[in-house]
Design a protein around this motif. Sequence first.
Motif, short mmCIF file in Angstrom:
data_model
loop_
_atom_site.label_atom_id
_atom_site.label_comp_id
_atom_site.label_asym_id
_atom_site.label_seq_id
_atom_site.Cartn_x
_atom_site.Cartn_y
_atom_site.Cartn_z
N VAL A 1 0.84 -1.20 0.00
CA VAL A 1 0.00 0.00 0.00
C VAL A 1 0.88 1.26 0.00
O VAL A 1 0.65 2.20 -0.77
CB VAL A 1 -0.94 0.00 1.22
N GLN A 2 1.89 1.27 0.85
CA GLN A 2 2.80 2.43 0.90
C GLN A 2 3.53 2.61 -0.41
O GLN A 2 3.73 3.73 -0.89
CB GLN A 2 3.81 2.24 2.03
N TRP B 1 2.58 1.69 -3.43
CA TRP B 1 1.68 2.19 -4.47
C TRP B 1 1.51 3.70 -4.34
O TRP B 1 1.59 4.43 -5.34
CB TRP B 1 0.32 1.50 -4.35
N ALA B 2 1.32 4.20 -3.12
CA ALA B 2 1.17 5.64 -2.91
C ALA B 2 2.45 6.37 -3.32
O ALA B 2 2.40 7.44 -3.95
CB ALA B 2 0.84 5.92 -1.44
N VAL C 1 2.75 6.48 -7.19
CA VAL C 1 1.87 7.51 -7.74
C VAL C 1 2.48 8.89 -7.50
O VAL C 1 2.50 9.75 -8.38
CB VAL C 1 0.47 7.41 -7.11
N ARG C 2 2.98 9.09 -6.28
CA ARG C 2 3.62 10.37 -5.94
C ARG C 2 4.80 10.67 -6.84
O ARG C 2 4.99 11.79 -7.33
CB ARG C 2 4.09 10.31 -4.48
#
Length: 467
Positions: free
Chosen positions: A243-244, A246-247, A250-251
């Motif tokens: 999850v981290q 993926w964020a 995207v960032r």
Amino acid sequence: MESMGHMGKSPGTELLWGEPVSADQLTAAEQGYARCGPAERFLWERLSVFEGAFGREAVREVCASDALPAGEIQAVLDRLAPLALLPVDDLFDGEDGAPRYWMPHPMRAVGARRLTERGDRWAVVLRHRRWCVKLARQAADWWQSGRQIDARNLALRELPDLAAAMDPTTAPLSPSAEADTSVEIAVSLWFLWVACGRVAEGHIRLRHALSLHSGPLPARALWLAAYLELEAGRPEDADPLLVQAWAAAVRDGDDRCLGMLAHLRGATALFQGRAREAAAEFREALALMEEHPEFGPSRELCWVALALTLSRTDPEAAQEALDQAVLDTSARLAWTGRDLWADAWAHHARAELLSWDGERERAAEHARRALRAHLHLGTAVGAACAAELLAQMRVMVGRMTSAAHLLGAADLLRASVFEETYRPAEYCATSRDRSETLLRGLLDDQELRRAYEEGARLGLFALAGEE
């Protein structure tokens, strides 16, 4: 494991870099240093930053300066070698057959002290770290371009120095000042940790580097952290990291990493026995991956992973996925070399499909090829899984003792590589359960135990050579 943290310490006469150095040894080294000319002393001092063996090109890149130009280093090195260096016959090939050297610890102690006194130590340490970054990038490039054995050998050959550079506490100023460098090296060597079986070491080195990283964590570092958790048998610990990551991807606008994360989510789902979710993730990964990825798993590996996912529920679709992997391999060969890691798992998938069709001998041969390929790369997870699949094939043709040997050897491999709490993927556990159920119905407990012990004694390398 290699010593860590030595570069940040002031060298002395006590335990140096994990090796005892006596007063007599230091005296002899000092006498040798005193007999050298200025240029040889200068190079001696700078060579003290190397942890392991080094070749001529490394010496030029790390040790050259205005006082000792790169063009003069070869002559100075030739004069210095008989006085302070030992020739090394590396397990892995050197630089086109060029000689490689190692500086004994007493000589390093003298060189490190003089380098510090001269005031040049931290400048040379930084040059050494930049050289390590270049090495790690070269190894990663070789892996992606089909030179996978060369990539692994390069990384292993230079691992003592790479390990020092992966430790931020060895850097000048503060640990956080070079944490980016340490993380970059650890991530570049992803294939060594994941595909070549050094999972525990990779986990320790990456975690240490990330713990001292002061800025936002890179998406690829989080991806690797999650991958290592999965390979260590901890999918529940991989999930939050995914999850981290993926964020962060995207960032950072890292589209390639998004494809890598989809593949890893698929691998996690497959590990946990969620075949439908795994297949969907692998298909998403393929949609996101470029034709020739410059980092991380290849398209062939992703197609093979999809085939593995489908092999027990939809053999026809699994064969189509394998056919696509072959097409991607053909395209890759026109551009570069083979993906040996994907090839190993492709043999595993073919064994599953041939077994489904009742072609047991051919299935066993592909399972054996998968085992040998994983052992060649050093992949403990894949080797144990292939051994258990081959054991299932042997049971089905009545070779009970041979099957039990394989299971005993697989147990020893897992015990030697992973923690006691390690649990295999659901995918692999199914083959193991089938084999053990059949074996326990045909062998008594004492016979089975003896066969397991004999297999552990023989080992998978020997068993993989059996027809």
